[in-house]
Design a protein around this motif. Structure first.
Motif, PDB file in Angstrom:
ATOM      1  N   VAL A  29       0.848  -1.194   0.000  1.00  0.00           N
ATOM      2  CA  VAL A  29       0.000   0.000   0.000  1.00  0.00           C
ATOM      3  C   VAL A  29       0.879   1.238   0.000  1.00  0.00           C
ATOM      4  CG1 VAL A  29      -1.853   1.225   1.194  1.00  0.00           C
ATOM      5  CG2 VAL A  29      -1.753  -1.266   1.292  1.00  0.00           C
ATOM      6  N   LEU A  30       0.623   2.153  -0.933  1.00  0.00           N
ATOM      7  CA  LEU A  30       1.354   3.413  -1.034  1.00  0.00           C
ATOM      8  C   LEU A  30       0.571   4.496  -0.298  1.00  0.00           C
ATOM      9  CD1 LEU A  30       3.758   4.962  -2.415  1.00  0.00           C
ATOM     10  CD2 LEU A  30       2.119   5.545  -4.203  1.00  0.00           C
ATOM     11  N   ILE A  31       1.202   5.097   0.708  1.00  0.00           N
ATOM     12  CA  ILE A  31       0.590   6.173   1.479  1.00  0.00           C
ATOM     13  C   ILE A  31       1.278   7.469   1.082  1.00  0.00           C
ATOM     14  CG2 ILE A  31       0.099   7.056   3.793  1.00  0.00           C
ATOM     15  CD1 ILE A  31      -1.194   4.365   3.296  1.00  0.00           C
ATOM     16  N   GLU A  32       0.509   8.436   0.589  1.00  0.00           N
ATOM     17  CA  GLU A  32       1.069   9.727   0.208  1.00  0.00           C
ATOM     18  C   GLU A  32       0.545  10.799   1.159  1.00  0.00           C
ATOM     19  OE1 GLU A  32      -0.045  10.243  -3.888  1.00  0.00           O
ATOM     20  OE2 GLU A  32       1.855   9.384  -4.562  1.00  0.00           O
ATOM     21  N   ARG A  33       1.451  11.685   1.583  1.00  0.00           N
ATOM     22  CA  ARG A  33       1.039  12.789   2.439  1.00  0.00           C
ATOM     23  C   ARG A  33       1.695  14.060   1.935  1.00  0.00           C
ATOM     24  NH1 ARG A  33       5.140  13.515   6.383  1.00  0.00           N
ATOM     25  NH2 ARG A  33       6.748  11.922   6.176  1.00  0.00           N
ATOM     26  N   ARG A  34       0.995  15.163   2.085  1.00  0.00           N
ATOM     27  CA  ARG A  34       1.499  16.454   1.629  1.00  0.00           C
ATOM     28  C   ARG A  34       2.042  17.215   2.828  1.00  0.00           C
ATOM     29  NH1 ARG A  34      -0.498  16.252  -3.313  1.00  0.00           N
ATOM     30  NH2 ARG A  34      -2.565  15.433  -3.705  1.00  0.00           N
ATOM     31  N   VAL A  35       3.285  17.675   2.708  1.00  0.00           N
ATOM     32  CA  VAL A  35       3.927  18.424   3.781  1.00  0.00           C
ATOM     33  C   VAL A  35       4.522  19.707   3.214  1.00  0.00           C
ATOM     34  CG1 VAL A  35       4.441  16.419   5.221  1.00  0.00           C
ATOM     35  CG2 VAL A  35       6.092  17.161   3.532  1.00  0.00           C
ATOM     36  N   ARG A  36       4.635  20.705   4.071  1.00  0.00           N
ATOM     37  CA  ARG A  36       5.250  21.973   3.678  1.00  0.00           C
ATOM     38  C   ARG A  36       6.758  21.865   3.865  1.00  0.00           C
ATOM     39  NH1 ARG A  36       3.452  27.027   2.807  1.00  0.00           N
ATOM     40  NH2 ARG A  36       1.336  26.473   3.381  1.00  0.00           N
ATOM     41  N   HIS A  37       7.518  22.293   2.858  1.00  0.00           N
ATOM     42  CA  HIS A  37       8.974  22.279   2.954  1.00  0.00           C
ATOM     43  C   HIS A  37       9.404  23.217   4.083  1.00  0.00           C
ATOM     44  CE1 HIS A  37      13.194  22.930   1.914  1.00  0.00           C
ATOM     45  NE2 HIS A  37      13.125  21.789   1.253  1.00  0.00           N
ATOM     46  N   PRO A  38      10.319  22.767   4.957  1.00  0.00           N
ATOM     47  CA  PRO A  38      10.650  23.580   6.127  1.00  0.00           C
ATOM     48  C   PRO A  38      11.293  24.936   5.808  1.00  0.00           C
ATOM     49  CG  PRO A  38      12.081  21.650   5.989  1.00  0.00           C
ATOM     50  CD  PRO A  38      11.010  21.482   4.953  1.00  0.00           C
ATOM     51  N   LEU A  39      12.037  25.014   4.722  1.00  0.00           N
ATOM     52  CA  LEU A  39      12.714  26.271   4.399  1.00  0.00           C
ATOM     53  C   LEU A  39      11.959  27.071   3.344  1.00  0.00           C
ATOM     54  CD1 LEU A  39      15.155  28.157   4.651  1.00  0.00           C
ATOM     55  CD2 LEU A  39      16.319  26.762   2.948  1.00  0.00           C
ATOM     56  N   TYR A  40      11.537  26.413   2.260  1.00  0.00           N
ATOM     57  CA  TYR A  40      10.978  27.137   1.120  1.00  0.00           C
ATOM     58  C   TYR A  40       9.463  27.260   1.161  1.00  0.00           C
ATOM     59  CZ  TYR A  40      15.691  26.425  -0.500  1.00  0.00           C
ATOM     60  OH  TYR A  40      17.064  26.414  -0.575  1.00  0.00           O
ATOM     61  N   ARG A  46       5.261  13.469   0.129  1.00  0.00           N
ATOM     62  CA  ARG A  46       6.106  12.425   0.706  1.00  0.00           C
ATOM     63  C   ARG A  46       5.314  11.124   0.668  1.00  0.00           C
ATOM     64  NH1 ARG A  46      10.941  14.204   0.288  1.00  0.00           N
ATOM     65  NH2 ARG A  46      11.477  15.989   1.554  1.00  0.00           N
ATOM     66  N   SER A  47       6.001  10.001   0.429  1.00  0.00           N
ATOM     67  CA  SER A  47       5.283   8.734   0.327  1.00  0.00           C
ATOM     68  C   SER A  47       6.031   7.629   1.054  1.00  0.00           C
ATOM     69  CB  SER A  47       5.087   8.349  -1.138  1.00  0.00           C
ATOM     70  OG  SER A  47       6.330   8.153  -1.764  1.00  0.00           O
ATOM     71  N   ASN A  48       5.265   6.661   1.537  1.00  0.00           N
ATOM     72  CA  ASN A  48       5.798   5.460   2.165  1.00  0.00           C
ATOM     73  C   ASN A  48       5.009   4.274   1.657  1.00  0.00           C
ATOM     74  OD1 ASN A  48       6.770   7.576   4.038  1.00  0.00           O
ATOM     75  ND2 ASN A  48       7.478   5.819   5.217  1.00  0.00           N
ATOM     76  N   LYS A  49       5.682   3.112   1.587  1.00  0.00           N
ATOM     77  CA  LYS A  49       5.009   1.879   1.207  1.00  0.00           C
ATOM     78  C   LYS A  49       4.980   0.943   2.405  1.00  0.00           C
ATOM     79  CE  LYS A  49       6.171   1.746  -3.707  1.00  0.00           C
ATOM     80  NZ  LYS A  49       6.923   1.012  -4.727  1.00  0.00           N
ATOM     81  N   TYR A  50       3.828   0.326   2.620  1.00  0.00           N
ATOM     82  CA  TYR A  50       3.664  -0.620   3.712  1.00  0.00           C
ATOM     83  C   TYR A  50       3.134  -1.933   3.164  1.00  0.00           C
ATOM     84  CZ  TYR A  50       3.872   3.540   6.705  1.00  0.00           C
ATOM     85  OH  TYR A  50       4.259   4.696   7.331  1.00  0.00           O
ATOM     86  N   HIS A  51       3.627  -3.059   3.707  1.00  0.00           N
ATOM     87  CA  HIS A  51       3.037  -4.356   3.406  1.00  0.00           C
ATOM     88  C   HIS A  51       1.913  -4.572   4.396  1.00  0.00           C
ATOM     89  CE1 HIS A  51       6.975  -5.880   1.407  1.00  0.00           C
ATOM     90  NE2 HIS A  51       6.167  -5.329   0.528  1.00  0.00           N
ATOM     91  N   ALA A  52       0.737  -4.947   3.900  1.00  0.00           N
ATOM     92  CA  ALA A  52      -0.426  -5.132   4.759  1.00  0.00           C
ATOM     93  C   ALA A  52      -1.022  -6.510   4.532  1.00  0.00           C
ATOM     94  CB  ALA A  52      -1.471  -4.064   4.481  1.00  0.00           C
ATOM     95  N   HIS A  53      -1.495  -7.110   5.614  1.00  0.00           N
ATOM     96  CA  HIS A  53      -2.125  -8.431   5.547  1.00  0.00           C
ATOM     97  C   HIS A  53      -3.490  -8.283   4.887  1.00  0.00           C
ATOM     98  CE1 HIS A  53      -2.723 -12.578   6.591  1.00  0.00           C
ATOM     99  NE2 HIS A  53      -3.855 -12.300   7.212  1.00  0.00           N
ATOM    100  N   ASN A  54      -3.748  -9.104   3.871  1.00  0.00           N
ATOM    101  CA  ASN A  54      -4.960  -9.021   3.061  1.00  0.00           C
ATOM    102  C   ASN A  54      -5.661 -10.377   3.113  1.00  0.00           C
ATOM    103  OD1 ASN A  54      -6.868  -8.266   1.142  1.00  0.00           O
ATOM    104  ND2 ASN A  54      -5.497  -8.555  -0.580  1.00  0.00           N
ATOM    105  N   GLU A  55      -6.346 -10.650   4.208  1.00  0.00           N
ATOM    106  CA  GLU A  55      -7.005 -11.948   4.399  1.00  0.00           C
ATOM    107  C   GLU A  55      -8.097 -12.133   3.351  1.00  0.00           C
ATOM    108  OE1 GLU A  55      -7.248 -15.591   5.744  1.00  0.00           O
ATOM    109  OE2 GLU A  55      -5.932 -14.163   6.760  1.00  0.00           O
TER     110      GLU A  55
END
Length: 91
Positions: A29-40, A46-55
């Motif tokens: 599962v691809l999780i995308e989140r929007r964040v403000r750049h700290p300087l600009y 930003r995105s992360n991938k997680y393996h999830a159990h799919n019974e």
């Protein structure tokens, strides 16, 4: 308030898109989140991938799903698909 209601609220839930369902009883599962750049200050994704159990292999590639954190099921899998929010559009 009973103990089961308190335990449910402690587990994190995320909503994302299934990018791979090639494994048995597991989806990526691809999780995308929007964040403000700290300087600009520009909004970046930003995105992360997680393996999830799919019974029962209910979630397929392209579906939007909700996953919930739980105990480790395998080396890389500690999330479980709780529900399919939206099925993928057939092309």
């Amino acid at each position: 308030m009973n103990a089961t209601a308190e335990n449910k609220s402690l587990k994190r839930t995320l909503v994302g898109t299934v990018v791979s369902d090639k494994m048995d009883k597991t989806v990526t599962v691809l999780i995308e989140r929007r964040v403000r750049h700290p300087l600009y200050g520009k909004i970046i994704v930003r995105s992360n991938k997680y393996h999830a159990h799919n019974e029962g292999n209910v979630a397929k590639a392209g579906d939007t799903v909700e996953i919930q954190e739980g105990r480790p099921i395998s080396k890389t899998k500690a999330w479980t698909v709780t529900r399919v929010v939206q099925s993928a559009q057939a092309v």
